[in-house]
Design a protein around this motif. Structure first.
Motif, PDB file in Angstrom:
ATOM      1  N   LEU A  61       1.048  -1.216  -0.522  1.00 27.43           N
ATOM      2  CA  LEU A  61      -0.017  -0.355  -0.080  1.00 27.43           C
ATOM      3  C   LEU A  61       0.306   1.338   0.312  1.00 27.43           C
ATOM      4  CD1 LEU A  61      -2.711  -1.130   2.002  1.00 27.43           C
ATOM      5  CD2 LEU A  61      -2.901  -0.907   0.018  1.00 27.43           C
ATOM      6  N   ARG A  62       2.284   0.794   0.931  1.00 26.75           N
ATOM      7  CA  ARG A  62       2.720   2.371   0.854  1.00 26.75           C
ATOM      8  C   ARG A  62       4.408   2.254   0.041  1.00 26.75           C
ATOM      9  NH1 ARG A  62      -0.631   1.657   5.451  1.00 26.75           N
ATOM     10  NH2 ARG A  62      -1.846   3.041   5.538  1.00 26.75           N
ATOM     11  N   GLN A  63       4.423   1.432  -0.307  1.00 26.86           N
ATOM     12  CA  GLN A  63       5.698   1.338  -0.498  1.00 26.86           C
ATOM     13  C   GLN A  63       6.657   1.687   0.280  1.00 26.86           C
ATOM     14  OE1 GLN A  63       6.668  -0.339  -4.706  1.00 26.86           O
ATOM     15  NE2 GLN A  63       5.231  -1.077  -3.359  1.00 26.86           N
ATOM     16  N   ASP A  64       6.383   0.825   1.876  1.00 29.09           N
ATOM     17  CA  ASP A  64       7.653   1.551   2.239  1.00 29.09           C
ATOM     18  C   ASP A  64       8.512   0.499   2.888  1.00 29.09           C
ATOM     19  OD1 ASP A  64       8.746   1.420   4.898  1.00 29.09           O
ATOM     20  OD2 ASP A  64       6.792   1.892   6.227  1.00 29.09           O
ATOM     21  N   PRO A  65       9.895   0.619   2.564  1.00 33.52           N
ATOM     22  CA  PRO A  65      11.000   0.088   2.422  1.00 33.52           C
ATOM     23  C   PRO A  65      11.566  -0.845   3.524  1.00 33.52           C
ATOM     24  CG  PRO A  65      11.880   2.230   2.997  1.00 33.52           C
ATOM     25  CD  PRO A  65      10.093   2.636   2.321  1.00 33.52           C
ATOM     26  N   LYS A  66      10.578  -0.469   5.224  1.00 37.70           N
ATOM     27  CA  LYS A  66      11.277  -1.239   6.271  1.00 37.70           C
ATOM     28  C   LYS A  66      10.425  -2.816   5.573  1.00 37.70           C
ATOM     29  CE  LYS A  66       8.960   1.723   8.664  1.00 37.70           C
ATOM     30  NZ  LYS A  66       8.909   2.354   9.947  1.00 37.70           N
ATOM     31  N   PHE A  67       9.491  -2.585   5.054  1.00 37.53           N
ATOM     32  CA  PHE A  67       7.948  -4.298   5.573  1.00 37.53           C
ATOM     33  C   PHE A  67       8.972  -4.704   3.805  1.00 37.53           C
ATOM     34  CE2 PHE A  67       6.537  -1.207   7.776  1.00 37.53           C
ATOM     35  CZ  PHE A  67       6.470  -2.344   9.032  1.00 37.53           C
ATOM     36  N   GLU A  68       9.696  -4.231   2.397  1.00 35.89           N
ATOM     37  CA  GLU A  68       9.548  -4.963   1.311  1.00 35.89           C
ATOM     38  C   GLU A  68      10.490  -6.358   1.249  1.00 35.89           C
ATOM     39  OE1 GLU A  68      12.427  -3.999  -2.657  1.00 35.89           O
ATOM     40  OE2 GLU A  68      12.449  -3.021  -1.203  1.00 35.89           O
ATOM     41  N   SER A 164       7.065  -8.290  15.259  1.00 41.76           N
ATOM     42  CA  SER A 164       7.998  -8.824  14.134  1.00 41.76           C
ATOM     43  C   SER A 164       9.002  -7.179  13.764  1.00 41.76           C
ATOM     44  CB  SER A 164       7.442  -8.754  13.372  1.00 41.76           C
ATOM     45  OG  SER A 164       6.676 -10.596  13.156  1.00 41.76           O
ATOM     46  N   SER A 165       8.556  -6.672  14.184  1.00 44.21           N
ATOM     47  CA  SER A 165       9.017  -4.921  14.409  1.00 44.21           C
ATOM     48  C   SER A 165      10.171  -5.648  14.741  1.00 44.21           C
ATOM     49  CB  SER A 165       7.880  -3.801  13.663  1.00 44.21           C
ATOM     50  OG  SER A 165       6.925  -4.080  13.319  1.00 44.21           O
ATOM     51  N   ASP A 166      10.167  -5.400  16.017  1.00 48.19           N
ATOM     52  CA  ASP A 166      10.984  -5.254  17.091  1.00 48.19           C
ATOM     53  C   ASP A 166      11.935  -5.716  17.152  1.00 48.19           C
ATOM     54  OD1 ASP A 166      10.410  -3.357  18.462  1.00 48.19           O
ATOM     55  OD2 ASP A 166       9.127  -5.116  20.570  1.00 48.19           O
ATOM     56  N   VAL A 167      12.102  -7.592  16.287  1.00 46.52           N
ATOM     57  CA  VAL A 167      12.947  -8.084  16.018  1.00 46.52           C
ATOM     58  C   VAL A 167      13.664  -7.883  14.847  1.00 46.52           C
ATOM     59  CG1 VAL A 167      13.066 -10.934  15.240  1.00 46.52           C
ATOM     60  CG2 VAL A 167      12.218 -10.252  16.823  1.00 46.52           C
ATOM     61  N   ARG A 168      13.221  -6.932  13.583  1.00 46.41           N
ATOM     62  CA  ARG A 168      13.429  -6.798  12.040  1.00 46.41           C
ATOM     63  C   ARG A 168      14.552  -5.418  12.751  1.00 46.41           C
ATOM     64  NH1 ARG A 168      11.391  -6.081   6.903  1.00 46.41           N
ATOM     65  NH2 ARG A 168       9.525  -7.002   7.991  1.00 46.41           N
ATOM     66  N   SER A 169      14.281  -5.429  13.834  1.00 39.53           N
ATOM     67  CA  SER A 169      15.072  -3.860  13.891  1.00 39.53           C
ATOM     68  C   SER A 169      16.140  -4.434  14.963  1.00 39.53           C
ATOM     69  CB  SER A 169      14.790  -2.297  14.985  1.00 39.53           C
ATOM     70  OG  SER A 169      13.693  -2.205  14.595  1.00 39.53           O
ATOM     71  N   LEU A 170      16.591  -5.314  15.575  1.00 40.71           N
ATOM     72  CA  LEU A 170      17.672  -6.108  16.282  1.00 40.71           C
ATOM     73  C   LEU A 170      18.441  -6.822  14.895  1.00 40.71           C
ATOM     74  CD1 LEU A 170      15.379  -8.024  19.225  1.00 40.71           C
ATOM     75  CD2 LEU A 170      16.803  -6.109  18.990  1.00 40.71           C
ATOM     76  N   VAL A 171      17.665  -7.634  14.337  1.00 38.52           N
ATOM     77  CA  VAL A 171      18.364  -7.850  12.911  1.00 38.52           C
ATOM     78  C   VAL A 171      18.807  -7.026  12.149  1.00 38.52           C
ATOM     79  CG1 VAL A 171      18.871  -9.305  10.893  1.00 38.52           C
ATOM     80  CG2 VAL A 171      17.590  -9.772  12.943  1.00 38.52           C
TER      81      VAL A 171
END
Length: 313
Positions: A61-68, A164-171
């Motif tokens: 929906l927003r092409q947010d690169p954090k979620f690609e 999941s967002s926190d895990v993503r940031s940790l990685v």
């Protein structure tokens, strides 16, 4: 596990299922609790099923690169879910058009086509156009089609909700110990061993180069201790300790992000093999050295440190 592609409405299905709904990127410990709960609620004739999206809504929906990119691209997620007892996976092609489906349409026109005996979701679940609807509406709508709803409380780690967002940031920050604690397993990237410049071999540290990894969330550039699993029946030993270099290789003018792994005390040809590289511990950030001699000296130190720590594990 049966994969059912859903492009609009799911096919009519008479098989009784306990249905778990969610995105489940990472399949972290909070997600695992949901599946543990669902299994406990199943009767003998039930199958455990998942209803999930092909891509993250924020990307579509927003092409947010954090979620690609994903913590667990589909092939890896399917294997983890299979190990958790999932027998059927409804993979919904998420599009901008699908995003306009209301909560009422989702339950009464889509989910109602399945023989759902119970829906299991995590606390805080939202659905429908704009994620406008909450669990209260889910319960109300499901009552109209005689489907029970079980809500699993959010799981916390040291007082913080696992997400999941926190895990993503940790990685992305290289905090592999903390990511491991939330996932319940080391962060792992699976790919195919490809040919590289063979510079590591010339420097005395032969490495495997991992291809086919672009869909993963990339760890912070740097050097890591890790392990590798070889998915190839030609090797008697399939698990090895490794020293991982992940990043852009500025000393040798590298092109693009690459994951390389030096298998400790290994001898053999892995070209073309599928391997899973697990990141256990961050050692240092990526450095641009003045020359190859400085690089070799640092790699020698990294190797000695890694072997010392592995011996204590």
């Amino acid at each position: 596990m049966e994969i059912i592609e859903v492009t609009s409405t799911p096919p009519n299905d008479l098989e009784p299922v306990v249905l778990v709904i969610g995105k489940f990127d990472g399949v972290h410990k909070g997600h695992q609790l949901i599946f543990d709960t669902a299994r406990e609620l199943m009767e003998e004739e039930d199958q455990l099923a998942v209803y999930s999206f092909s891509d993250h809504p924020q990307w579509i929906l927003r092409q947010d690169p954090k979620f690609e990119k994903k913590l667990t691209p589909d092939a890896e997620k399917f294997q983890i879910l299979k190990d958790l007892g999932v027998q059927r996976y409804y993979r919904v092609q998420f599009t901008k058009e699908y995003a306009n489906i209301t909560a009422r349409e989702f339950i009464l026109d889509h989910i109602s086509r399945l023989h759902v005996k119970r829906i299991v979701v995590g606390e805080g679940f939202h659905f429908g156009k704009g994620s406008e609807s909450s669990i209260e509406e889910l319960v109300s709508l499901c009552a109209q089609i005689n489907v029970a709803v079980t809500v699993v409380p959010l799981l916390k780690e040291e007082g913080n909700i696992i997400c999941s967002s926190d895990v993503r940031s940790l990685v992305e920050d290289g905090n592999m110990d903390e990511a491991w604690a939330l996932l319940g397993r080391p962060y792992t990237v699976t790919g195919t061993v490809i040919h590289g410049r063979k510079l590591g071999r010339e420097l005395g540290f032969p490495t495997i180069n991992l291809g086919g990894t672009d869909s993963y969330v990339f760890p912070k550039p740097g050097v890591y201790m890790g392990s590798v699993e070889i998915h190839d029946g030609n090797f008697a030993q399939t698990n090895w300790n490794v020293l991982i270099s992940a990043g852009y290789r500025p000393t040798v003018n590298g092109s693009g992000y690459l994951i390389e792994a030096h298998l400790l005390d290994f001898s053999g040809d892995l070209y073309g093999a599928t391997v899973s590289v697990s990141f256990l511990k961050f050692m240092r950030g990526e450095i641009k050295f003045s020359g190859l001699d400085s690089l070799i000296a640092q790699m020698t130190k990294d190797m000695a440190e890694a072997k010392s720590v592995f011996q204590q594990m």
